[in-house]
Write a protein that holds these residues in place. Structure first.
Motif, PDB file in Angstrom:
ATOM      1  N   GLU A 146       0.858  -1.184   0.000  1.00  0.00           N
ATOM      2  CA  GLU A 146       0.000   0.000   0.000  1.00  0.00           C
ATOM      3  C   GLU A 146       0.895   1.235   0.000  1.00  0.00           C
ATOM      4  N   ILE A 147       0.615   2.169  -0.908  1.00  0.00           N
ATOM      5  CA  ILE A 147       1.427   3.379  -1.017  1.00  0.00           C
ATOM      6  C   ILE A 147       0.517   4.581  -0.793  1.00  0.00           C
ATOM      7  N   VAL A 148       0.736   5.295   0.295  1.00  0.00           N
ATOM      8  CA  VAL A 148      -0.072   6.470   0.629  1.00  0.00           C
ATOM      9  C   VAL A 148       0.443   7.656  -0.183  1.00  0.00           C
ATOM     10  N   THR A 149      -0.442   8.231  -0.991  1.00  0.00           N
ATOM     11  CA  THR A 149      -0.030   9.289  -1.910  1.00  0.00           C
ATOM     12  C   THR A 149      -0.935  10.504  -1.766  1.00  0.00           C
ATOM     13  N   SER A 150      -0.634  11.535  -2.538  1.00  0.00           N
ATOM     14  CA  SER A 150      -1.444  12.752  -2.534  1.00  0.00           C
ATOM     15  C   SER A 150      -2.242  12.856  -3.837  1.00  0.00           C
ATOM     16  N   CYS A 151      -3.333  13.609  -3.782  1.00  0.00           N
ATOM     17  CA  CYS A 151      -4.141  13.909  -4.966  1.00  0.00           C
ATOM     18  C   CYS A 151      -4.470  15.400  -4.927  1.00  0.00           C
ATOM     19  N   PRO A 152      -3.520  16.257  -5.307  1.00  0.00           N
ATOM     20  CA  PRO A 152      -3.728  17.702  -5.186  1.00  0.00           C
ATOM     21  C   PRO A 152      -5.001  18.188  -5.876  1.00  0.00           C
ATOM     22  N   THR A 153      -5.313  17.633  -7.043  1.00  0.00           N
ATOM     23  CA  THR A 153      -6.473  18.113  -7.806  1.00  0.00           C
ATOM     24  C   THR A 153      -7.767  17.925  -7.030  1.00  0.00           C
ATOM     25  N   ASN A 154      -8.012  16.700  -6.564  1.00  0.00           N
ATOM     26  CA  ASN A 154      -9.273  16.432  -5.874  1.00  0.00           C
ATOM     27  C   ASN A 154      -9.252  16.834  -4.400  1.00  0.00           C
ATOM     28  N   TRP A 155      -8.075  17.052  -3.852  1.00  0.00           N
ATOM     29  CA  TRP A 155      -8.004  17.596  -2.504  1.00  0.00           C
ATOM     30  C   TRP A 155      -8.205  19.111  -2.514  1.00  0.00           C
ATOM     31  N   GLY A 156      -8.103  19.720  -3.702  1.00  0.00           N
ATOM     32  CA  GLY A 156      -8.244  21.164  -3.818  1.00  0.00           C
ATOM     33  C   GLY A 156      -7.071  21.929  -3.247  1.00  0.00           C
ATOM     34  N   LEU A 157      -5.865  21.332  -3.361  1.00  0.00           N
ATOM     35  CA  LEU A 157      -4.657  21.938  -2.803  1.00  0.00           C
ATOM     36  C   LEU A 157      -3.572  22.045  -3.853  1.00  0.00           C
ATOM     37  N   GLU A 158      -2.662  22.987  -3.662  1.00  0.00           N
ATOM     38  CA  GLU A 158      -1.462  23.032  -4.483  1.00  0.00           C
ATOM     39  C   GLU A 158      -0.568  21.849  -4.107  1.00  0.00           C
ATOM     40  N   PRO A 159       0.314  21.411  -5.018  1.00  0.00           N
ATOM     41  CA  PRO A 159       1.132  20.229  -4.739  1.00  0.00           C
ATOM     42  C   PRO A 159       1.897  20.281  -3.420  1.00  0.00           C
ATOM     43  N   VAL A 160       2.497  21.411  -3.082  1.00  0.00           N
ATOM     44  CA  VAL A 160       3.255  21.506  -1.832  1.00  0.00           C
ATOM     45  C   VAL A 160       2.309  21.433  -0.639  1.00  0.00           C
ATOM     46  N   GLU A 161       1.150  22.071  -0.760  1.00  0.00           N
ATOM     47  CA  GLU A 161       0.162  22.001   0.316  1.00  0.00           C
ATOM     48  C   GLU A 161      -0.349  20.570   0.482  1.00  0.00           C
ATOM     49  N   ALA A 162      -0.534  19.874  -0.643  1.00  0.00           N
ATOM     50  CA  ALA A 162      -1.004  18.488  -0.595  1.00  0.00           C
ATOM     51  C   ALA A 162       0.014  17.589   0.096  1.00  0.00           C
ATOM     52  N   LEU A 163       1.285  17.855  -0.137  1.00  0.00           N
ATOM     53  CA  LEU A 163       2.331  17.070   0.514  1.00  0.00           C
ATOM     54  C   LEU A 163       2.287  17.272   2.025  1.00  0.00           C
ATOM     55  N   ALA A 164       2.071  18.502   2.446  1.00  0.00           N
ATOM     56  CA  ALA A 164       1.965  18.783   3.880  1.00  0.00           C
ATOM     57  C   ALA A 164       0.736  18.097   4.470  1.00  0.00           C
ATOM     58  N   PHE A 165      -0.368  18.099   3.740  1.00  0.00           N
ATOM     59  CA  PHE A 165      -1.587  17.424   4.215  1.00  0.00           C
ATOM     60  C   PHE A 165      -1.348  15.926   4.355  1.00  0.00           C
ATOM     61  N   LEU A 166      -0.651  15.361   3.383  1.00  0.00           N
ATOM     62  CA  LEU A 166      -0.339  13.924   3.451  1.00  0.00           C
ATOM     63  C   LEU A 166       0.459  13.612   4.715  1.00  0.00           C
ATOM     64  N   GLU A 167       1.490  14.404   4.956  1.00  0.00           N
ATOM     65  CA  GLU A 167       2.370  14.132   6.089  1.00  0.00           C
ATOM     66  C   GLU A 167       1.673  14.365   7.423  1.00  0.00           C
ATOM     67  N   GLU A 168       0.813  15.385   7.488  1.00  0.00           N
ATOM     68  CA  GLU A 168       0.188  15.735   8.761  1.00  0.00           C
ATOM     69  C   GLU A 168      -1.085  14.931   9.041  1.00  0.00           C
ATOM     70  N   LYS A 169      -1.853  14.628   8.014  1.00  0.00           N
ATOM     71  CA  LYS A 169      -3.168  14.003   8.207  1.00  0.00           C
ATOM     72  C   LYS A 169      -3.211  12.552   7.745  1.00  0.00           C
ATOM     73  N   MET A 170      -2.804  12.308   6.498  1.00  0.00           N
ATOM     74  CA  MET A 170      -2.920  10.957   5.937  1.00  0.00           C
ATOM     75  C   MET A 170      -2.054   9.960   6.699  1.00  0.00           C
ATOM     76  N   LEU A 171      -0.815  10.335   6.982  1.00  0.00           N
ATOM     77  CA  LEU A 171       0.084   9.393   7.641  1.00  0.00           C
ATOM     78  C   LEU A 171      -0.246   9.208   9.120  1.00  0.00           C
ATOM     79  N   SER A 172      -1.024  10.121   9.678  1.00  0.00           N
ATOM     80  CA  SER A 172      -1.509   9.913  11.045  1.00  0.00           C
ATOM     81  C   SER A 172      -2.565   8.817  11.067  1.00  0.00           C
TER      82      SER A 172
END
Length: 245
Positions: A209-235
């Motif tokens: 399983e690979i946890v990834t980002s989806c900036p388009t459907n998350w409504g975030l810029e790529p860098v913001e999406a990366l921060a969301f992944l690290e702060e929320k998804m990986l929690s």
């Protein structure tokens, strides 16, 4: 000057990725290609693509590939592998494909211990198909089918597929990775290689399983999406080996 890095021959020459900026599908396919070359199995590999963003990759790879009806990749891969046991067969699926419409096929293949490898891309939402809520969507996370955010009283809780499959007897290897940092990219590469090696050794069912980002459907810029992944998804989806037999 000595060339120390080149494009893997498993990807179409001069093909430019059509994935959205900040999406990690391109990185994952580079890693898969490198592993296939390192194992010297490119000519004996077949991939079964799920529907959605995962299916876009059928135009990128140079080895045998097919797509399946939505959610049925593990069933198709089972047939391909049983008919061609010498072939390295893997599926490439998103969270909606694997954990929603394909949950029965995924669970059944894992429960039978099919000698296939599953690459499961978890970005917490349906991608190309419209940004709907997926089984892995976080509590409070908005989607086109949950505009006010996921409410557990209405929609249930996020599903943890590695842990769910860990309740079965047959699977031999389950690991959750990400591609958010160079260190994690290398860990993901090792996990993919282990899953493929398990299959070549006839050990049975493996899933990465690979946890990834989806900036388009998350409504975030790529860098913001990366921060969301690290702060929320990986929690919600902590990285690590769930099972290794």
């Amino acid at each position: 000057m000595e060339k120390v890095y080149s494009r893997t021959r498993t990807l179409q020459k001069d093909m430019v990725s059509g994935f959205c900026p900040g999406c990690m599908h391109g990185t994952i396919f580079k890693l898969i290609g490198e592993v296939l070359e390192e194992l010297d199995v490119v000519e004996k590999t077949a991939v079964v693509f799920g529907v959605g963003c995962c299916g876009l990759a059928m135009g990128y790879v140079t080895y045998d590939n097919t797509t399946s009806p939505h959610g049925r990749a593990c069933a198709v891969a089972t047939g391909v592998k049983r008919a061609n046991p010498e072939t390295l067969v893997y599926t490439y699926q998103g969270d909606g494909d694997l954990g929603a419409i394909g949950l029965g096929e995924t669970m059944s293949a894992a429960n039978r211990g099919e000698n296939i490898s599953v690459i499961f891309v978890n970005n917490g939402i349906y991608g190309m198909t419209g940004g709907q809520m997926a089984p892995t969507t976080l509590i409070g996370m908005k989607a086109t089918t949950a505009p006010s955010g996921r409410d557990p009283a209405l929609h249930g809780y996020p599903m943890h597929m590695c842990e769910i499959l860990d309740q079965l007897t047959a699977p031999v290897y389950l690991e959750r990775c990400s591609c958010n940092t160079p260190q994690n990219v290398m860990k993901t590469r090792r996990a993919i290689k282990k899953a493929f090696r398990n299959q070549l050794d006839g050990k049975g069912f493996s899933m990465v399983e690979i946890v990834t980002s989806c900036p388009t459907n998350w409504g975030l810029e790529p860098v913001e999406a990366l921060a969301f992944l690290e702060e929320k998804m990986l929690s919600e989806y902590p990285l690590g080996v769930i099972r290794d037999r």
